[in-house]
Design an enzyme around this catalytic site. Sequence first.
Site, PDB file in Angstrom:
ATOM      1  N   THR A   1       0.746  -1.125  -0.087  1.00  0.00           N
ATOM      2  CA  THR A   1       0.054   0.054  -0.060  1.00  0.00           C
ATOM      3  C   THR A   1       0.771   1.058   0.189  1.00  0.00           C
ATOM      4  O   THR A   1       2.157   1.173   0.351  1.00  0.00           O
ATOM      5  CB  THR A   1      -1.057   0.094   1.364  1.00  0.00           C
ATOM      6  OG1 THR A   1      -0.059  -0.033   2.383  1.00  0.00           O
ATOM      7  CG2 THR A   1      -1.904  -0.896   1.383  1.00  0.00           C
ATOM      8  N   HIS A   2       0.219   2.360  -0.502  1.00  0.00           N
ATOM      9  CA  HIS A   2       1.030   3.622  -0.169  1.00  0.00           C
ATOM     10  C   HIS A   2       0.244   4.464   0.381  1.00  0.00           C
ATOM     11  O   HIS A   2      -0.907   4.471   0.518  1.00  0.00           O
ATOM     12  CB  HIS A   2       1.020   4.185  -1.839  1.00  0.00           C
ATOM     13  CG  HIS A   2       1.973   3.292  -2.618  1.00  0.00           C
ATOM     14  ND1 HIS A   2       3.056   3.411  -3.153  1.00  0.00           N
ATOM     15  CD2 HIS A   2       1.213   2.235  -3.423  1.00  0.00           C
ATOM     16  CE1 HIS A   2       3.419   2.324  -3.832  1.00  0.00           C
ATOM     17  NE2 HIS A   2       2.304   1.431  -3.947  1.00  0.00           N
ATOM     18  N   THR A   3       0.757   5.406   1.023  1.00  0.00           N
ATOM     19  CA  THR A   3       0.059   6.338   1.821  1.00  0.00           C
ATOM     20  C   THR A   3      -0.501   7.411   1.058  1.00  0.00           C
ATOM     21  O   THR A   3       0.069   7.916   0.166  1.00  0.00           O
ATOM     22  CB  THR A   3       0.965   7.158   2.889  1.00  0.00           C
ATOM     23  OG1 THR A   3       1.910   6.361   3.430  1.00  0.00           O
ATOM     24  CG2 THR A   3       0.387   8.026   4.022  1.00  0.00           C
ATOM     25  N   THR A   4      -1.793   7.653   1.230  1.00  0.00           N
ATOM     26  CA  THR A   4      -2.510   8.182   0.181  1.00  0.00           C
ATOM     27  C   THR A   4      -3.434   9.029   0.916  1.00  0.00           C
ATOM     28  O   THR A   4      -4.512   8.497   1.411  1.00  0.00           O
ATOM     29  CB  THR A   4      -3.267   7.333  -0.639  1.00  0.00           C
ATOM     30  OG1 THR A   4      -2.505   6.103  -1.174  1.00  0.00           O
ATOM     31  CG2 THR A   4      -3.428   8.313  -1.994  1.00  0.00           C
ATOM     32  N   ARG A   5      -3.208  10.290   1.000  1.00  0.00           N
ATOM     33  CA  ARG A   5      -4.619  11.083   1.630  1.00  0.00           C
ATOM     34  C   ARG A   5      -4.535  12.507   0.636  1.00  0.00           C
ATOM     35  O   ARG A   5      -3.045  12.917   0.473  1.00  0.00           O
ATOM     36  CB  ARG A   5      -4.340  11.344   2.938  1.00  0.00           C
ATOM     37  CG  ARG A   5      -2.956  11.675   3.500  1.00  0.00           C
ATOM     38  CD  ARG A   5      -3.176  12.017   5.058  1.00  0.00           C
ATOM     39  NE  ARG A   5      -3.370  13.389   5.157  1.00  0.00           N
ATOM     40  CZ  ARG A   5      -2.374  14.250   5.465  1.00  0.00           C
ATOM     41  NH1 ARG A   5      -1.332  13.989   5.527  1.00  0.00           N
ATOM     42  NH2 ARG A   5      -2.709  15.526   5.557  1.00  0.00           N
TER      43      ARG A   5
END
Lengths: 247, 266
Positions: free
Chosen positions: A25-29
């Site tokens: 996963t990738h930090t996404t916000r």
Amino acid sequence: MDPIEFRLPHTIQRPKATPNHGPRTHTTRPIVTGTSVIAFKYKDGIMMAADCLASYGSLARFRNEKRLMSVGETTLLGVSGDMSDFQHMQHTLESLLTQEYDMDDGQKLGTKSVYKCISNIMYNRRTKGDPLWNAYVIGGLDNGQKMLGFVDLYGTTYQSATIATGFGGHLAQPILRRRVEGREDELSEEEAVQILDECMRVLFYRDARSLNKLRRAKVTAQGVEISEPYMLETNWSFAESITGYGS
Amino acid sequence: MAPQIEPSAGFKFDNVKRNQLLGDKGYKLPTATKTGTTIVGLIYKDGLVLGADTRATAGPIVADKNCEKIHYLAPNMYCCGAGTAADTEFTTNMISSQLALHSLNTGREPRVVAAMTMLKQHLFKYHGHIGAALVLGGYDSTGPHLFTVYPHGSTDKLPYVTMGSGSLAAMSVFESRWQPGMSREEAVEMVKDAIEAGIFNDLGSGSNVDVCVITKGNVEYLRNYARPNERVEKEQSYRFRQGVTEFYAPRAARRGQDTAEMDTSA
């Protein structure tokens, strides 16, 4: 003596999915964001609007942002959500247009093609767990046929006579459905502008991340036209009669 | 060490903690019947108009297709309720009862601010656990008043208000068209349009439109003012003809053996 761990940028590896770590996963916000985009079909083509604000959380950071762009000569693209992801999409589409130009085969990129291209990119990114955090509104004329579609960060797509992203879905869509549905081929430009301004005004009143400075755009047989920014008039006279919050 | 004295007044929040722990362990708490809802109120030239949809939901299911969300508080005051159906029903009933007693005590028609104060003081005491979001409107000796009351106890005094899951759809109608000093026809039409915006654009709202017009000394409760979702007429009649179902005991035999006179004297 332990060798110091020094990794050159091109040797740094991304963590692979493992049973212990779970999926990659990738930090996404979303960081710098644009709010609603609204669009609908009218007699001469498509009309779309978006305000000029790119927010940084609750800060109204960039007040002259362009969230409407033309893709080729027949397609209009409006975007809400993360602005850096939009800029990435812009670069992708620009190189796509350049490739088409280089091919020099007399073919022009149609709205449906742009729509499918964007939706494939968006779904592909979602599958990788690394979405482009946007909602796109794509509108244009394909051989005289009006087309208006929506693609979001999940890769959800749909086409409709009226489209609204974000808060627009709650505040503007009821107005658009009532005023536009069934009358797409009768609505004149003056009435369309009036409906658009009414929706954007309601959004300015009730969306806490909006601005009353907006751009309006239309696609007609003559091509894509994006207006200069203009301000909406607002009426706050209802407040004169209010004192306090109870007794 | 001083002994712990249990407070005699106020709400005990121990069960809240218990419910939280149970929830963390995986126990699924029952969902309260929520009204989903679009409720509105607006002030016009001669008074005010309240409006509400009629759908009550229990999660994704429609529990009641034609419930009444405009509750009676006093002869000159009505209250629309959104949120947890039981909370709105019981809270409004309780304040209605208190208002009646208060009115008899003062010898005067109750004021809207009285109801508002009673509601907010009750809801604040329970810190938002009573899920009642209300649109309170009435016409008293000081004129027409319109308030919103939130579950935590805050109030707003405004000329036009919307609450519930369909509040944004309804507010979009008001923000485009509301003006001070509208006529009764314009006001009722706008309320109907606002509720219909909620009915058709919000999944938590549906069915019919209830309207209540309150003016000086008069209330018109227009139950099912609009019915934009009537069921189509069934194509066939499915009634069975009389005599299809056989039965063995005639009516007389169903009367029991204990038919002697009862002594009901004190």
